[in-house]
Design an enzyme around this catalytic site. Sequence first.
Site, PDB file in Angstrom:
ATOM      1  N   ASP A 191      33.515  29.984  42.880  1.00  0.00           N
ATOM      2  CA  ASP A 191      34.534  29.446  41.524  1.00  0.00           C
ATOM      3  C   ASP A 191      35.477  28.083  41.812  1.00  0.00           C
ATOM      4  OD1 ASP A 191      35.450  31.217  43.352  1.00  0.00           O
ATOM      5  OD2 ASP A 191      36.361  32.796  41.814  1.00  0.00           O
TER       6      ASP A 191
ATOM      7  N   LYS B 181      36.480  42.558  46.617  1.00  0.00           N
ATOM      8  CA  LYS B 181      36.893  42.531  44.828  1.00  0.00           C
ATOM      9  C   LYS B 181      35.859  43.968  44.630  1.00  0.00           C
ATOM     10  CE  LYS B 181      35.737  38.061  43.919  1.00  0.00           C
ATOM     11  NZ  LYS B 181      36.034  37.246  42.807  1.00  0.00           N
TER      12      LYS B 181
HETATM   13 MG    MG Z   1      37.212  34.026  38.005  1.00  0.00          MG
END
Ligand code: MG
Length: 465
Positions: A200, A165
């Site tokens: 997450d 990312k």
């Molecule tokens: Mg997040």
Amino acid sequence: AERKRRAAAVIEEVESSLATPTALLRSIADAMVTEMERGLRGDIHAQLKMLISYVDNLPTGDEHGLFYALDLGGTNFRVLRVQLGGREKRVVKQQYEEVSIPPHLMVGTSMELFDFIAAALAKFVDTEGEDFHLPEGRQRELGFTFSFPVNQTSISSGTLIKWTKGFSINGTVGEDVVSELSRAMERQGLDMKVTALVNDTVGTLAGGRYMDNDVVAAVILGTGTNAAYVEHANAIPKWTGLLPKSGNMVINTEWGSFKSDKLPLSEYDKAMDFESLNPGEQIYEKMISGMYLGEIVRRILLKLAHDASLFGDVVPPKLEQPFVLRTPDMSAMHHDSSHDLKILGAKLKDIVGVADTSLEVRYITRHICDLVAERGARLAAAGIYSILKKIGRDKAPSNGSKMPRTVIALDGGLYEHYKKFSSCVETTLTDLLGEEASSSVVAKLANDGSGIGAALLAASHSQYA
Ligand code: MG
Ligand code: ADP
């Protein structure tokens, strides 16, 4: 007329290269199940890492005390504190703060990044008010949500496998991210212990389960994409430790790295991948997630500008710039339902720098947004369907009993804010499951569930528990 003909040809080509007929989605889901099984066997060539989270029990509701969480994900990170009141009082109070990560830190050094995070955390701890209670003599405890692939070595330690990312930091890969954070906290003079390191997705699963007992999987659709789910411990051949008492183990699939020749990969995807920080990697993620959707749209518009003079005789220079068109802008254009596509026109002026686009050009632009979003959403639904298949929740059990209620917790800015995207995920999932099974499956937004989830896991793994 010639321009129109050329535009139509490009659009037709884009439509066919991005197409995701349901039969294709089914075969993609099957391929994904196969990759999940390979990952669970520990096959080093498996595309889905199927990481063992060391979470063998999800929150029960009994957790109590003061806990902190820190969520390092994409462009932002969040710090959170929560006072848990046990079964009766549940979440007594929570506060959070969001801090954006200066872009230079995303490609800087490990120490700079962790120092920045620890400093923000220390500042946040300083604002802890009277409503929060830490028993005398106890150390504050933290759940660390770290949304990058980690080889977990225990519930509270793990080494970074790779950055994704848009992060690219030297010297963190292979290091224990909890020690990195702990050392940075020490440098800040912050006395706090990391008792849980969670992805997450795992945090969202924990937070989701706390809110709803039927949550079995969590999916993130944000800057990137990933999923976690509850697996039977005896279906994990690579797990060589004792079988957990619960019989379960949460698996972080790291599905973003899925790749298959069944995926509808267009020339635009290939070019974007080639120029990315991680070429050849995270192919599924690059077709689905918020970091990339707007960029794919930009590349298609650029092609239309070149081949069919979509924005006039000269190609707008701004359109040549990678990532100028961000997914939230794409979403705003896509949702414009005004008769003259006024909002879309304003966005094009803003982003691409061309005023006075014709209605036809605006319709074409919206259609491109639609094609790219729809492909992403449908592929995401295929991923969810593959997890349901993996755990046997894609149809009623063969013994004739009713299919149990099955909840998927979803989070991430893309899912939360891009309505046409999230609706398409849901309708596609319904389509894949069929009428009967889909009546037992619920996709539920677990807004910022990962923060609470990490705090809950910090609580259940407290050094005082
Ligand atoms: Mg997040
Ligand atoms: P992260 O994934 O970085 O942890 P979030 O879950 O908040 O953070 O997701 C942020 C991402 O969500 C952004 O990078 C963007 O791609 C996407 N996003 C945010 N707002 C919108 C929007 N209005 N429309 C479409 N996508 C959005």
